[in-house]
Design an enzyme around this catalytic site. Structure first.
Site, PDB file in Angstrom:
ATOM      1  N   THR A 181     -23.212  -6.446   1.164  1.00 29.14           N
ATOM      2  CA  THR A 181     -22.417  -7.021   1.857  1.00 29.14           C
ATOM      3  C   THR A 181     -21.907  -6.638   3.411  1.00 29.14           C
ATOM      4  OG1 THR A 181     -20.395  -8.646   2.744  1.00 29.14           O
ATOM      5  CG2 THR A 181     -20.304  -7.287   1.150  1.00 29.14           C
ATOM      6  N   ILE A 182     -22.569  -6.969   4.647  1.00 29.74           N
ATOM      7  CA  ILE A 182     -22.137  -6.484   5.703  1.00 29.74           C
ATOM      8  C   ILE A 182     -21.270  -6.268   5.900  1.00 29.74           C
ATOM      9  CG2 ILE A 182     -25.033  -7.161   6.077  1.00 29.74           C
ATOM     10  CD1 ILE A 182     -23.136  -9.141   8.207  1.00 29.74           C
ATOM     11  N   ASP A 183     -19.554  -7.366   5.314  1.00 30.96           N
ATOM     12  CA  ASP A 183     -18.891  -7.447   5.417  1.00 30.96           C
ATOM     13  C   ASP A 183     -18.074  -6.453   4.915  1.00 30.96           C
ATOM     14  OD1 ASP A 183     -19.785 -10.029   6.603  1.00 30.96           O
ATOM     15  OD2 ASP A 183     -19.110 -11.031   4.108  1.00 30.96           O
TER      16      ASP A 183
ATOM     17  N   MET B 199     -19.656 -11.200  12.356  1.00 29.64           N
ATOM     18  CA  MET B 199     -19.523 -11.693  11.229  1.00 29.64           C
ATOM     19  C   MET B 199     -18.909 -11.020  11.172  1.00 29.64           C
ATOM     20  SD  MET B 199     -23.025 -13.247  10.020  1.00 29.64           S
ATOM     21  CE  MET B 199     -23.850 -14.227  10.347  1.00 29.64           C
ATOM     22  N   GLY B 200     -18.050 -11.082   9.742  1.00 29.61           N
ATOM     23  CA  GLY B 200     -17.662 -10.462   8.602  1.00 29.61           C
ATOM     24  C   GLY B 200     -16.374 -11.753   7.917  1.00 29.61           C
ATOM     25  N   ARG B 201     -16.290 -12.599   8.052  1.00 33.44           N
ATOM     26  CA  ARG B 201     -15.656 -13.287   7.323  1.00 33.44           C
ATOM     27  C   ARG B 201     -14.186 -13.352   7.326  1.00 33.44           C
ATOM     28  NH1 ARG B 201     -17.275 -14.902   1.632  1.00 33.44           N
ATOM     29  NH2 ARG B 201     -17.427 -12.513   0.952  1.00 33.44           N
TER      30      ARG B 201
ATOM     31  N   ARG C 252     -17.424  -7.898  34.500  1.00 33.72           N
ATOM     32  CA  ARG C 252     -16.713  -8.609  33.887  1.00 33.72           C
ATOM     33  C   ARG C 252     -16.005  -8.476  32.763  1.00 33.72           C
ATOM     34  NH1 ARG C 252     -23.018 -12.168  33.438  1.00 33.72           N
ATOM     35  NH2 ARG C 252     -22.734 -13.089  35.842  1.00 33.72           N
TER      36      ARG C 252
ATOM     37  N   HIS D 134     -26.958 -13.676  13.168  1.00 34.69           N
ATOM     38  CA  HIS D 134     -27.492 -13.194  11.808  1.00 34.69           C
ATOM     39  C   HIS D 134     -28.256 -12.053  11.857  1.00 34.69           C
ATOM     40  CE1 HIS D 134     -26.066 -17.588  10.230  1.00 34.69           C
ATOM     41  NE2 HIS D 134     -26.971 -16.359   9.087  1.00 34.69           N
TER      42      HIS D 134
ATOM     43  N   GLY E  64     -25.569 -14.400   0.620  1.00 28.54           N
ATOM     44  CA  GLY E  64     -26.374 -13.624   1.539  1.00 28.54           C
ATOM     45  C   GLY E  64     -27.600 -12.484   1.727  1.00 28.54           C
TER      46      GLY E  64
ATOM     47  N   GLU F 201     -15.360 -12.922  13.471  1.00 30.38           N
ATOM     48  CA  GLU F 201     -15.597 -14.384  13.504  1.00 30.38           C
ATOM     49  C   GLU F 201     -13.814 -14.447  13.046  1.00 30.38           C
ATOM     50  OE1 GLU F 201     -18.503 -15.515  11.531  1.00 30.38           O
ATOM     51  OE2 GLU F 201     -17.797 -14.488   9.465  1.00 30.38           O
TER      52      GLU F 201
ATOM     53  N   ASP G 153     -16.354  -6.572   2.290  1.00 34.15           N
ATOM     54  CA  ASP G 153     -15.385  -6.343   2.091  1.00 34.15           C
ATOM     55  C   ASP G 153     -15.011  -6.551   0.480  1.00 34.15           C
ATOM     56  OD1 ASP G 153     -16.543  -8.724   1.560  1.00 34.15           O
ATOM     57  OD2 ASP G 153     -15.541 -10.749   2.001  1.00 34.15           O
TER      58      ASP G 153
ATOM     59  N   ARG H 110     -26.169 -21.006  -2.232  1.00 30.05           N
ATOM     60  CA  ARG H 110     -25.970 -23.344  -2.215  1.00 30.05           C
ATOM     61  C   ARG H 110     -25.799 -23.507  -3.880  1.00 30.05           C
ATOM     62  NH1 ARG H 110     -30.775 -26.137   0.439  1.00 30.05           N
ATOM     63  NH2 ARG H 110     -30.567 -25.346   2.370  1.00 30.05           N
TER      64      ARG H 110
ATOM     65  N   GLY I  86     -22.189  -9.852  -2.709  1.00 26.75           N
ATOM     66  CA  GLY I  86     -21.278 -10.095  -2.805  1.00 26.75           C
ATOM     67  C   GLY I  86     -19.946 -10.204  -3.673  1.00 26.75           C
ATOM     68  N   ASP I  87     -18.578 -10.076  -3.582  1.00 25.73           N
ATOM     69  CA  ASP I  87     -17.832 -11.031  -4.099  1.00 25.73           C
ATOM     70  C   ASP I  87     -17.973 -12.191  -5.049  1.00 25.73           C
ATOM     71  OD1 ASP I  87     -17.601 -12.967  -1.720  1.00 25.73           O
ATOM     72  OD2 ASP I  87     -15.555 -12.392  -1.603  1.00 25.73           O
TER      73      ASP I  87
HETATM   74  O1  F6P Z   1     -21.119 -12.817   3.926  1.00 26.66           O
HETATM   75  C1  F6P Z   1     -21.965 -12.009   5.189  1.00 26.66           C
HETATM   76  C2  F6P Z   1     -21.918 -13.202   6.496  1.00 26.66           C
HETATM   77  O2  F6P Z   1     -22.811 -12.687   7.018  1.00 26.66           O
HETATM   78  C3  F6P Z   1     -20.888 -13.257   6.609  1.00 26.66           C
HETATM   79  O3  F6P Z   1     -20.564 -12.526   7.469  1.00 26.66           O
HETATM   80  C4  F6P Z   1     -21.088 -14.668   7.620  1.00 26.66           C
HETATM   81  O4  F6P Z   1     -19.400 -15.139   7.855  1.00 26.66           O
HETATM   82  C5  F6P Z   1     -21.832 -15.884   6.636  1.00 26.66           C
HETATM   83  O5  F6P Z   1     -22.143 -14.308   5.425  1.00 26.66           O
HETATM   84  C6  F6P Z   1     -22.822 -16.565   6.617  1.00 26.66           C
HETATM   85  O6  F6P Z   1     -23.165 -17.075   5.523  1.00 26.66           O
HETATM   86  P1  F6P Z   1     -24.389 -18.119   5.936  1.00 26.66           P
HETATM   87  O7  F6P Z   1     -25.586 -17.120   6.101  1.00 26.66           O
HETATM   88  O8  F6P Z   1     -24.435 -18.668   4.801  1.00 26.66           O
HETATM   89  O9  F6P Z   1     -24.781 -18.414   7.203  1.00 26.66           O
END
Ligand code: F6P
Length: 348
Positions: A126-128, A170-172, A163, A272, A10, A222, A130, A73, A103-104
Site C-alpha cells: 500500500t502507498i499508505d 492520499m493515505g486514508r 501564495r 491517483h 487498490g 486526505e 499503514d 469491490r 493491503g490490510d
Molecule cells: O489505500 C490506498 C488508497 O490510495 C488510499 O490512499 C485512498 O484513500 C484510497 O486507496 C482510494 O481508493 P480508490 O482507488 O478506490 O478511490
C-alpha cells in the site's frame, strides 16, 4: 507443488515486481507450478486463472499496476456463500498454497481463509504504509517520491506569486505519506489525520509567513480534520469492503484559509497520480525481497504469515496480528519530532 498468486485492493507500484519474484523463486527453487489469479479474490471465486511461467513474469520489475488485475469491490467474507466459493475453487485448482499481495483488507481476508484451511502467505502492499507489523509496505517510497516532486513544483509558484499553496495527499486515516513527503518536499505546514488542526493557528502561521517569506506550502493528508470537525468524505460506496472514500480536504481548507489571510490560496489534490507509474529502485528491491521471502515461507510451509521489514530486517508476523488493524503515526515518532523541532507547523 501448485501455488496461487493474487493481488487484492487498490493497485500500487511494485505489485508486478512481487509477482515476478514469487514466481521465479518458486519455479527456480521448487520447480513449482505457479497459477496467477485474476482480479484478486473475485477471480478465485469465479475460477479465473492463468499460468505464470518464467517467461511470462520476465521484465515486470519496472512496470506499475498489476498484470493480474485487482479489485477492491469484492469481499469473500461478506457471506458464507462467497467464502465457500473461494475455498471450493482453491481446492478445485489443487492449490497447495496461496500468496496474497495486498493491503490490510487483503491480509484480513487471507487470515480468515487460512483459518478455514487454505494455506495463505501475505505480502504487504500500500502507498499508505499503514499495515500493522511492518515498517514498510512496498509502493510507499514511490508515492513519497511523486508527492515530493509535486511539492517541489508548487514551491516555485508559491514563491513567485507569494501564495499559500495546499497539496493534498492520499493515505486514508494514516499520515505517513504527508509526513514523509512533506519533510522531503520542504512543506512549511503538514496536517496529519493523527493531529487535528486549528484553522486559526494555521492562518496565523500563514500571515506570519506573509510578512517574511511571502509564501506558505501546506501538505495536508486526505484524512486530516479540524479540531472538533469531521474528515472530508468524497464519496460513500455502499457494499464495498471499505465504503468511505476520503478526499477534498484541500478545497475545504482553501476556503477557510482564504478569508483569514491576505495572499491568494490555491489547492491541488494529487489523487491517483500518487499510486501510478513505475516503482522507485527502493520499491523494486523491497518488492523483490518480499516476493522471495513469501516463496520461502511457502517452501517452509509457514502459513497464515505476512512477510515484514522491521528495523531493516526481513521477517514475518502471524496474519492474525495484522488483520483488522491500521498503523498510524505515533506522537513520538522520530521524524515527526524532528520536523517539529526544525519549525514545520503541524496545525497547533
Ligand atoms: O489505500 C490506498 C488508497 O490510495 C488510499 O490512499 C485512498 O484513500 C484510497 O486507496 C482510494 O481508493 P480508490 O482507488 O478506490 O478511490
Amino acid at each position: 507443488m501448485r501455488v496461487g498468486v493474487l493481488t487484492g485492493g487498490g493497485d500500487c507500484p511494485g505489485l508486478n515486481a512481487v509477482i515476478r519474484a514469487v514466481t521465479k523463486s518458486l519455479i527456480g527453487q521448487n520447480q513449482a507450478e505457479v497459477i496467477g489469479i485474476e482480479d484478486g479474490f473475485l477471480g478465485l471465486a469465479e475460477g479465473r486463472t492463468r499460468p505464470l511461467d518464467w517467461d511470462s513474469v520476465s521484465g515486470l520489475t519496472a512496470r506499475g499496476g498489476t498484470v493480474l488485475g485487482t479489485t477492491n469491490r469484492f469481499d469473500p467474507l461478506a457471506s458464507e456463500q462467497t467464502a465457500h466459493a473461494v475455498l471450493a475453487n482453491a481446492r478445485a485448482l489443487g492449490l497447495h498454497a496461496l500468496v496474497a499481495i495486498g493491503g490490510d483488507g487483503t491480509m484480513t481476508i487471507a487470515h480468515a481463509l487460512a483459518q478455514r484451511g487454505l494455506p495463505c502467505v501475505g505480502v504487504p502492499k500500500t502507498i499508505d504504509n499503514d499495515i500493522e507489523g511492518t515498517d514498510r509496505s512496498f509502493g510507499f517510497d514511490t508515492a513519497v517520491a511523486t508527492i515530493t516532486e509535486a511539492l517541489d513544483r508548487v514551491q516555485t509558484t508559491a514563491q513567485s506569486h507569494g501564495r499559500v499553496m495546499i497539496v493534498e495527499t492520499m493515505g486514508r486515516n494514516a499520515g505517513w505519506l504527508a509526513l514523509e513527503a512533506g519533510v522531503a518536499g520542504s512543506a512549511d505546514a503538514i496536517l496529519l489525520p493523527e493531529i487535528d488542526f486549528d484553522i486559526d493557528a494555521l492562518a496565523a502561521r500563514c500571515r506570519e509567513r506573509e510578512q517574511r517569506e511571502r509564501f506558505t506550502v501546506i501538505c495536508v493528508a486526505e484524512g486530516a480534520k479540524p479540531r472538533g470537525g469531521e474528515q472530508t468524505v468524497q464519496e460513500r460506496i455502499p457494499g464495498r469492503p471499505e465504503p468511505v472514500r476520503l478526499g477534498g480536504v484541500a478545497h475545504t481548507l482553501r476556503e477557510q484559509l482564504q478569508s483569514r489571510v491576505a495572499t491568494e490560496v490555491r489547492a491541488t489534490v494529487l489523487g491517483h497520480v500518487q499510486r501510478g507509474g513505475a516503482p522507485t529502485p527502493f520499491d523494486r528491491v523491497l518488492a523483490t525481497l518480499y516476493g522471495n521471502a513469501a516463496a520461502e515461507l511457502v517452501r517452509g510451509q509457514q502459513f497464515d504469515q505476512m512477510v515484514t521489514l522491521q528495523r531493516g530486517a526481513l521477517g514475518s508476523v502471524p496474519l492474525g496480528t495484522v488483520a483488522g488493524r491500521a498503523r498510524r503515526v505515533p506522537s513520538d515518532h522520530p521524524l515527526l519530532r524532528c520536523a517539529q523541532q526544525i519549525g514545520i507547523f503541524f496545525g497547533r
